[in-house]
Design a protein around this motif. Structure first.
Motif, PDB file in Angstrom:
ATOM      1  N   LEU A 163     146.394  50.970  95.396  1.00  0.00           N
ATOM      2  CA  LEU A 163     145.815  51.789  94.335  1.00  0.00           C
ATOM      3  C   LEU A 163     144.292  51.798  94.427  1.00  0.00           C
ATOM      4  O   LEU A 163     143.655  52.850  94.296  1.00  0.00           O
ATOM      5  CB  LEU A 163     146.275  51.299  92.963  1.00  0.00           C
ATOM      6  CG  LEU A 163     145.827  52.127  91.764  1.00  0.00           C
ATOM      7  CD1 LEU A 163     146.299  53.575  91.877  1.00  0.00           C
ATOM      8  CD2 LEU A 163     146.346  51.497  90.470  1.00  0.00           C
ATOM      9  N   ALA A 164     143.706  50.653  94.678  1.00  0.00           N
ATOM     10  CA  ALA A 164     142.239  50.579  94.805  1.00  0.00           C
ATOM     11  C   ALA A 164     141.754  51.427  95.982  1.00  0.00           C
ATOM     12  O   ALA A 164     140.754  52.144  95.869  1.00  0.00           O
ATOM     13  CB  ALA A 164     141.797  49.129  94.976  1.00  0.00           C
ATOM     14  N   ILE A 165     142.473  51.383  97.084  1.00  0.00           N
ATOM     15  CA  ILE A 165     142.107  52.202  98.243  1.00  0.00           C
ATOM     16  C   ILE A 165     142.260  53.692  97.938  1.00  0.00           C
ATOM     17  O   ILE A 165     141.400  54.506  98.311  1.00  0.00           O
ATOM     18  CB  ILE A 165     142.938  51.790  99.479  1.00  0.00           C
ATOM     19  CG1 ILE A 165     142.494  50.400  99.959  1.00  0.00           C
ATOM     20  CG2 ILE A 165     142.817  52.816 100.602  1.00  0.00           C
ATOM     21  CD1 ILE A 165     143.411  49.759 100.976  1.00  0.00           C
ATOM     22  N   MET A 166     143.303  54.057  97.206  1.00  0.00           N
ATOM     23  CA  MET A 166     143.500  55.451  96.837  1.00  0.00           C
ATOM     24  C   MET A 166     142.366  55.944  95.915  1.00  0.00           C
ATOM     25  O   MET A 166     141.890  57.067  96.051  1.00  0.00           O
ATOM     26  CB  MET A 166     144.853  55.644  96.163  1.00  0.00           C
ATOM     27  CG  MET A 166     146.011  55.488  97.118  1.00  0.00           C
ATOM     28  SD  MET A 166     147.601  55.527  96.297  1.00  0.00           S
ATOM     29  CE  MET A 166     147.794  57.289  96.118  1.00  0.00           C
ATOM     30  N   VAL A 167     141.931  55.067  95.013  1.00  0.00           N
ATOM     31  CA  VAL A 167     140.834  55.433  94.103  1.00  0.00           C
ATOM     32  C   VAL A 167     139.542  55.623  94.904  1.00  0.00           C
ATOM     33  O   VAL A 167     138.808  56.592  94.698  1.00  0.00           O
ATOM     34  CB  VAL A 167     140.657  54.362  93.006  1.00  0.00           C
ATOM     35  CG1 VAL A 167     139.340  54.530  92.267  1.00  0.00           C
ATOM     36  CG2 VAL A 167     141.827  54.415  92.031  1.00  0.00           C
ATOM     37  N   MET A 175     142.107  60.299  79.261  1.00  0.00           N
ATOM     38  CA  MET A 175     142.759  59.265  80.065  1.00  0.00           C
ATOM     39  C   MET A 175     144.252  59.592  80.134  1.00  0.00           C
ATOM     40  O   MET A 175     144.835  60.038  79.161  1.00  0.00           O
ATOM     41  CB  MET A 175     142.506  57.895  79.450  1.00  0.00           C
ATOM     42  CG  MET A 175     143.045  56.733  80.233  1.00  0.00           C
ATOM     43  SD  MET A 175     142.157  56.240  81.714  1.00  0.00           S
ATOM     44  CE  MET A 175     140.638  55.633  81.065  1.00  0.00           C
ATOM     45  N   HIS A 176     144.840  59.335  81.240  1.00  0.00           N
ATOM     46  CA  HIS A 176     146.257  59.626  81.467  1.00  0.00           C
ATOM     47  C   HIS A 176     147.146  58.674  80.667  1.00  0.00           C
ATOM     48  O   HIS A 176     146.876  57.471  80.600  1.00  0.00           O
ATOM     49  CB  HIS A 176     146.570  59.503  82.955  1.00  0.00           C
ATOM     50  CG  HIS A 176     145.789  60.458  83.797  1.00  0.00           C
ATOM     51  ND1 HIS A 176     146.185  61.750  83.982  1.00  0.00           N
ATOM     52  CD2 HIS A 176     144.627  60.306  84.482  1.00  0.00           C
ATOM     53  CE1 HIS A 176     145.304  62.363  84.762  1.00  0.00           C
ATOM     54  NE2 HIS A 176     144.344  61.500  85.071  1.00  0.00           N
ATOM     55  N   SER A 177     148.207  59.207  80.095  1.00  0.00           N
ATOM     56  CA  SER A 177     149.078  58.398  79.235  1.00  0.00           C
ATOM     57  C   SER A 177     149.754  57.260  80.009  1.00  0.00           C
ATOM     58  O   SER A 177     149.962  56.174  79.461  1.00  0.00           O
ATOM     59  CB  SER A 177     150.119  59.280  78.539  1.00  0.00           C
ATOM     60  OG  SER A 177     150.922  59.950  79.485  1.00  0.00           O
ATOM     61  N   THR A 178     150.073  57.462  81.269  1.00  0.00           N
ATOM     62  CA  THR A 178     150.690  56.392  82.061  1.00  0.00           C
ATOM     63  C   THR A 178     149.752  55.196  82.165  1.00  0.00           C
ATOM     64  O   THR A 178     150.180  54.043  82.027  1.00  0.00           O
ATOM     65  CB  THR A 178     151.044  56.895  83.478  1.00  0.00           C
ATOM     66  OG1 THR A 178     151.967  57.985  83.360  1.00  0.00           O
ATOM     67  CG2 THR A 178     151.650  55.795  84.324  1.00  0.00           C
ATOM     68  N   ASP A 186     145.830  65.674  87.862  1.00  0.00           N
ATOM     69  CA  ASP A 186     147.120  65.000  87.780  1.00  0.00           C
ATOM     70  C   ASP A 186     147.084  63.734  88.638  1.00  0.00           C
ATOM     71  O   ASP A 186     146.517  63.753  89.741  1.00  0.00           O
ATOM     72  CB  ASP A 186     148.218  65.956  88.270  1.00  0.00           C
ATOM     73  CG  ASP A 186     149.607  65.358  88.163  1.00  0.00           C
ATOM     74  OD1 ASP A 186     149.897  64.728  87.126  1.00  0.00           O
ATOM     75  OD2 ASP A 186     150.385  65.517  89.116  1.00  0.00           O
ATOM     76  N   LEU A 187     147.668  62.656  88.135  1.00  0.00           N
ATOM     77  CA  LEU A 187     147.703  61.419  88.917  1.00  0.00           C
ATOM     78  C   LEU A 187     148.548  61.569  90.178  1.00  0.00           C
ATOM     79  O   LEU A 187     148.297  60.904  91.178  1.00  0.00           O
ATOM     80  CB  LEU A 187     148.273  60.267  88.079  1.00  0.00           C
ATOM     81  CG  LEU A 187     147.417  59.709  86.953  1.00  0.00           C
ATOM     82  CD1 LEU A 187     148.179  58.633  86.208  1.00  0.00           C
ATOM     83  CD2 LEU A 187     146.106  59.170  87.478  1.00  0.00           C
ATOM     84  N   GLY A 188     149.550  62.396  90.088  1.00  0.00           N
ATOM     85  CA  GLY A 188     150.464  62.550  91.218  1.00  0.00           C
ATOM     86  C   GLY A 188     151.513  61.453  91.204  1.00  0.00           C
ATOM     87  O   GLY A 188     151.378  60.426  90.533  1.00  0.00           O
ATOM     88  N   ILE A 189     152.567  61.679  91.949  1.00  0.00           N
ATOM     89  CA  ILE A 189     153.705  60.753  91.957  1.00  0.00           C
ATOM     90  C   ILE A 189     153.354  59.411  92.601  1.00  0.00           C
ATOM     91  O   ILE A 189     153.818  58.366  92.152  1.00  0.00           O
ATOM     92  CB  ILE A 189     154.941  61.397  92.633  1.00  0.00           C
ATOM     93  CG1 ILE A 189     156.205  60.579  92.365  1.00  0.00           C
ATOM     94  CG2 ILE A 189     154.728  61.601  94.116  1.00  0.00           C
ATOM     95  CD1 ILE A 189     156.670  60.635  90.951  1.00  0.00           C
ATOM     96  N   ALA A 221     138.559  58.205  88.175  1.00  0.00           N
ATOM     97  CA  ALA A 221     138.634  58.893  89.466  1.00  0.00           C
ATOM     98  C   ALA A 221     139.512  60.135  89.399  1.00  0.00           C
ATOM     99  O   ALA A 221     139.269  61.116  90.097  1.00  0.00           O
ATOM    100  CB  ALA A 221     139.151  57.940  90.544  1.00  0.00           C
ATOM    101  N   TYR A 222     140.530  60.082  88.539  1.00  0.00           N
ATOM    102  CA  TYR A 222     141.462  61.203  88.427  1.00  0.00           C
ATOM    103  C   TYR A 222     141.240  62.006  87.142  1.00  0.00           C
ATOM    104  O   TYR A 222     142.122  62.743  86.722  1.00  0.00           O
ATOM    105  CB  TYR A 222     142.909  60.698  88.485  1.00  0.00           C
ATOM    106  CG  TYR A 222     143.336  60.310  89.879  1.00  0.00           C
ATOM    107  CD1 TYR A 222     144.051  61.204  90.671  1.00  0.00           C
ATOM    108  CD2 TYR A 222     143.023  59.063  90.408  1.00  0.00           C
ATOM    109  CE1 TYR A 222     144.442  60.859  91.955  1.00  0.00           C
ATOM    110  CE2 TYR A 222     143.407  58.710  91.688  1.00  0.00           C
ATOM    111  CZ  TYR A 222     144.117  59.606  92.454  1.00  0.00           C
ATOM    112  OH  TYR A 222     144.495  59.265  93.730  1.00  0.00           O
TER     113      TYR A 222
END
Length: 136
Positions: A127-131, A1-4, A77-80, A72-73
């Motif tokens: 964010l939901a749409i991006m996922v 899982m991403h730290s952010t 990388d999550l990206g900016i 999903a990621y």
């Protein structure tokens, strides 16, 4: 899982717990112990209850969104854009809570509450749409 995602989820939990603690402190200070007894939208008890209640309403939803974002990621990388959205959504919940606590009355709009709500709604939806787009 991403730290952010983990850090922002933990920050939302901390916010909700601190606001709950503030409700307890305010109950003792104002001697307003019965639930639902606070009816003055200008009073500290109702402001504390609404700040906590609103945070609690969104914390689980947003953590869930952050978790599915992590799935999903996974391995990517999550990206900016995603990272910025997650951080902005998290900060918006802090702004909203602060707006509830410092406003003159809960019955009128306050810039911090409005900004916090707007970023939560628009950012969460984006964010939901991006996922969804990532997994399709």
């Amino acid at each position: 899982m991403h730290s952010t995602l983990i850090l922002c989820s933990a920050a939302l939990v901390i916010l909700t717990l601190l606001l709950g603690f503030w409700v307890s402190i305010t109950r003792g200070r104002t001697k307003t112990i019965a639930y639902g007894a606070a009816t003055d939208p200008t009073g500290p008890m109702m402001k504390a209850e609404r700040a906590h209640g609103n945070a609690a309403e969104y914390t689980a939803l947003l953590i869930g969104l952050f978790v599915i974002t992590g799935f999903a990621y996974a391995g990517r990388d999550l990206g900016i854009a995603v990272t910025s959205l997650v951080v902005a959504i998290t900060l918006s919940r802090f702004l909203h809570a602060l707006g509830c606590l410092v406003c003159a009355t809960l019955e009128k709009p306050h810039p911090l509450k409005a900004l916090g709500a707007l970023v939560t709604y628009v950012g969460g939806l984006a964010l939901a749409i991006m996922v969804i787009g990532k997994v399709l």
